[in-house]
Write a protein that holds these residues in place. Structure first.
Motif, short mmCIF file in Angstrom:
data_model
loop_
_atom_site.label_atom_id
_atom_site.label_comp_id
_atom_site.label_asym_id
_atom_site.label_seq_id
_atom_site.Cartn_x
_atom_site.Cartn_y
_atom_site.Cartn_z
N LEU A 68 13.41 45.19 19.59
CA LEU A 68 12.10 44.54 19.53
C LEU A 68 12.11 43.15 20.15
O LEU A 68 11.13 42.72 20.76
CB LEU A 68 11.61 44.45 18.08
CG LEU A 68 11.09 45.78 17.48
CD1 LEU A 68 10.80 45.60 16.00
CD2 LEU A 68 9.83 46.25 18.22
N ARG A 69 13.24 42.45 20.01
CA ARG A 69 13.34 41.13 20.66
C ARG A 69 13.06 41.26 22.15
O ARG A 69 12.33 40.46 22.73
CB ARG A 69 14.77 40.59 20.51
CG ARG A 69 15.03 39.91 19.22
CD ARG A 69 16.37 39.20 19.29
NE ARG A 69 16.77 38.86 17.93
CZ ARG A 69 17.97 38.42 17.59
NH1 ARG A 69 18.89 38.27 18.52
NH2 ARG A 69 18.25 38.13 16.34
N VAL A 70 13.69 42.27 22.76
CA VAL A 70 13.53 42.45 24.20
C VAL A 70 12.09 42.83 24.53
O VAL A 70 11.47 42.29 25.46
CB VAL A 70 14.51 43.53 24.74
CG1 VAL A 70 14.39 43.65 26.25
CG2 VAL A 70 15.94 43.20 24.34
N VAL A 78 4.18 46.65 21.72
CA VAL A 78 5.02 47.25 20.68
C VAL A 78 4.19 48.20 19.83
O VAL A 78 3.14 47.82 19.31
CB VAL A 78 5.66 46.15 19.80
CG1 VAL A 78 6.40 46.77 18.63
CG2 VAL A 78 6.61 45.29 20.64
N LYS A 79 4.66 49.43 19.73
CA LYS A 79 3.89 50.44 19.01
C LYS A 79 4.10 50.30 17.50
O LYS A 79 5.24 50.15 17.05
CB LYS A 79 4.33 51.84 19.46
CG LYS A 79 4.04 52.10 20.91
CD LYS A 79 2.54 52.16 21.12
CE LYS A 79 2.18 51.88 22.57
NZ LYS A 79 0.73 51.69 22.74
N GLU A 290 5.43 42.46 8.44
CA GLU A 290 6.45 41.50 7.97
C GLU A 290 7.72 41.62 8.80
O GLU A 290 8.35 40.62 9.16
CB GLU A 290 6.80 41.75 6.49
CG GLU A 290 5.68 41.50 5.50
CD GLU A 290 4.63 42.61 5.51
OE1 GLU A 290 5.01 43.79 5.72
OE2 GLU A 290 3.43 42.31 5.33
N PHE A 291 8.08 42.88 9.10
CA PHE A 291 9.29 43.12 9.89
C PHE A 291 9.13 42.50 11.28
O PHE A 291 10.02 41.80 11.78
CB PHE A 291 9.55 44.63 9.98
CG PHE A 291 10.87 44.99 10.61
CD1 PHE A 291 12.06 44.83 9.92
CD2 PHE A 291 10.92 45.50 11.91
CE1 PHE A 291 13.28 45.17 10.50
CE2 PHE A 291 12.13 45.83 12.49
CZ PHE A 291 13.32 45.67 11.80
N LEU A 292 7.98 42.73 11.90
CA LEU A 292 7.72 42.17 13.22
C LEU A 292 7.73 40.64 13.18
O LEU A 292 8.25 39.97 14.08
CB LEU A 292 6.35 42.63 13.73
CG LEU A 292 6.35 43.73 14.79
CD1 LEU A 292 4.92 44.09 15.17
CD2 LEU A 292 7.13 43.29 16.03
N GLN A 293 7.14 40.08 12.11
CA GLN A 293 7.12 38.63 11.94
C GLN A 293 8.54 38.07 11.89
O GLN A 293 8.84 37.05 12.48
CB GLN A 293 6.37 38.25 10.65
CG GLN A 293 4.87 38.06 10.84
CD GLN A 293 4.55 37.22 12.07
OE1 GLN A 293 5.17 36.18 12.32
NE2 GLN A 293 3.59 37.67 12.88
N ARG A 297 10.23 35.39 14.32
CA ARG A 297 10.79 34.14 13.80
C ARG A 297 12.21 33.92 14.29
O ARG A 297 12.63 32.80 14.54
CB ARG A 297 10.78 34.16 12.27
CG ARG A 297 9.66 33.41 11.61
CD ARG A 297 10.00 33.05 10.15
NE ARG A 297 10.76 34.07 9.44
CZ ARG A 297 10.21 35.11 8.79
NH1 ARG A 297 8.91 35.27 8.78
NH2 ARG A 297 10.97 35.98 8.16
N GLU A 298 12.97 35.00 14.39
CA GLU A 298 14.39 34.88 14.72
C GLU A 298 14.67 34.92 16.22
O GLU A 298 15.82 34.92 16.64
CB GLU A 298 15.18 36.00 14.02
CG GLU A 298 15.22 35.82 12.52
CD GLU A 298 15.77 37.03 11.78
OE1 GLU A 298 16.10 38.04 12.45
OE2 GLU A 298 15.83 36.96 10.55
#
Ligand code: ADP
Ligand code: MG
Ligand code: ZN
Length: 482
Positions: A68-70, A78-79, A290-293, A297-298
């Protein structure tokens, strides 16, 4: 701005399929270690990655985060829900008889990568990004083939570009930019020689206009340079076919680096029928906001953001920036040297000219703080540049410590007036013409004498003090005539 095709012939169009091994500790669907590089063959396996019937895969969360970072960095869509499919083929390095990949509902669609190619800034559109598992390795020996399944099930991220790259050189630049991104995001080592980054390059020739020519695919290049060479060779082969009035067939080639030629691997007739179907053992994955957030954040600083910051705040040039950014360790090191009080262009210069030679496998040979002290010592004239290089070399190649070398006797400044006067006198004797010139009014000749005395002191004298002494010696009427 578009770059015209001046030689009128058909132009290559290139699309890349890039596989990056994700830096996860465990494999994509089982707890086995993914650190297979120096492990004993078949020591990192379990019933899941060995494909035993009745076992169940479970998805590695970390792999999703890294992928997901990429996707986010490339601005892909992002789906909220993605799913896995089985891609069937029989091969000894794939014990299940199928690979778990994503065909119908990939992790992300679209996105773009901007990079600096041979025609300036270019942008290539990304078609999709998806997760899949790697296969094992076959080791061919005379008379037999061995199978090592340590790599089977390791997490890969596949990034597929649109066929928009317009030359082999541009394809290489694009791949390099993507590798830089993967490294900065701490997503993959991007090491092509070790197979952690693999690139299948597709190329066709087009007369322009909307219709694309028939493409071929080339595999097995193990450097970005090899990707460029292979594409050039393949484009030339296609051009030759077309000029003879023949057709390009849809085929897959391997690259023979030593001979510098493409080697036919399979024709369209031999193309596999993969019979994709949804992976029944893995339910579709819903991404929570939340996971995407958390992933957002990271996110580490993006390489192009850093590049822009360096340009804006430090006036760093593009070439220096690109070279420093190609390895995040190098970029971090550069910033630490700057933090040690060195001007950024000067730090870049020392790192890219002196340090890079001594830099192996991403490891800086000397601590950044000591490096900053060294550069500062050269700048203030405390030691000469030559001396600085010598000390650096010594620190890098022996177990000598640079900080200790810098405070050692041999770099201590010469303050003793008598020693300085002797150096000045020697300089005059070595450069009689300059002394003569100075005495007859060409005072700028003093620089030559200061330089000479400085050299004799191995950079340990103070230039201002030397100049003063030289002036005294030369101006005094009692000084011996040359
Ligand atoms: P296939 O179905 O043969 O796998 P895809 O359409 O999935 O082909 O594309 C695979 C890769 O090939 C992509 O990177 C794409 O950009 C590239 N590609 C597709 N068509 C062409 C073409 N005509 N010329 C060059 N590259 C192409
Ligand atoms: Mg395809
Ligand atoms: Zn396993």
């Amino acid at each position: 701005m578009s770059v015209g095709n001046t030689n009128k012939g058909p132009v290559p169009l290139i699309g890349l399929e890039i596989h990056a091994q994700l830096s996860t500790q465990s494999k994509l669907f089982c707890p086995c270690s993914a650190d297979y590089f120096s492990a004993a063959p078949n020591s990192l396996t379990c019933p899941v990655c060995l494909g035993y019937p009745g076992t169940l895969p479970s998805l590695n969360r970390r792999a999703v985060e890294l992928a997901l970072r990429v996707a986010l960095a490339l601005g892909a869509d992002v789906k909220p829900t993605f799913a896995f499919d089985r891609k069937h083929y029989f091969y000894p390095d794939l014990p299940k008889g199928y690979q778990i990949t994503q065909a119908r509902r990939p992790l992300a669609l679209g996105g773009r990568l901007t990079f600096h190619g041979e025609h300036g800034q270019r942008t290539v559109n990304v078609r999709e990004l998806h997760l899949e598992e790697d296969a094992g390795k076959l080791i061919h020996r005379p008379g037999c083939t061995l199978v090592d399944l340590n790599r089977a099930g390791v997490a890969l991220l596949e990034i597929v570009t649109e066929p928009e790259l317009r030359s082999p050189g541009e394809a290489k630049e694009c791949l390099r930019a993507l590798r830089t991104l993967l490294r900065h995001l701490r997503v993959s080592s991007g090491d092509m020689e070790k197979g952690a980054l693999r690139c299948d390059a597709n190329v066709s020739l087009s007369a322009g206009g909307a219709t694309l020519g028939t493409k071929t695919e080339i595999k097995n290049m193990n450097s970005t340079r090899a990707v460029e060479r292979a594409l050039s060779a393949e484009a030339a082969r296609q051009r030759e076919l077309l000029s003879r009035g023949e057709r390009v067939e849809e085929e897959t080639y391997g690259w023979d680096e030593d001979r510098g030629t493409v080697v036919l691997q399979r024709t369209k007739q031999q193309a596999a029928q993969y019979r994709y179907f949804p992976e029944p053992d893995l339910p579709p994955v819903r991404l929570s906001p939340e996971f995407l957030q958390k992933v957002k954040r990271e996110m580490p600083e993006l390489p192009w953001v850093r590049r822009e910051r360096w340009r804006r705040e430090w006036g760093l040039g593009d070439r220096e920036a690109d070279s420093l950014l190609s390895d995040p360790e190098r970029a971090e090191y550069f910033e630490r040297v700057v933090a040690g009080g060195v001007s950024p262009p000067r730090a870049a210069n020392w790192i890219l000219t002196e340090l890079l030679r001594l830099w192996t496998d991403g490891g800086a040979p000397v601590p950044a703080g000591a490096m900053a002290d060294l550069i500062n010592a050269v700048e203030t004239g405390e030691i000469s540049r030559t001396k600085g290089k010598q000390l650096l070399e010594r620190a890098a190649t022996t177990d000598a410590d640079l900080t200790q070398l810098l405070s050692g006797d041999e770099v201590q400044k010469i303050v003793d007036r008598e020693t300085l006067a002797k150096l000045a006198q020697e300089a005059i004797e070595a450069k009689l013409q300059a002394a003569e010139d100075y005495r007859s009014g060409r005072t700028q000749a003093l620089g030559v004498l200061v330089g000479q005395a400085m050299k004799r002191s191995h950079g340990r004298a103070d230039a201002a003090q030397l100049a003063e002494l030289l002036r005294e010696l030369l101006d005094s009427p009692s000084s011996p005539e040359a």
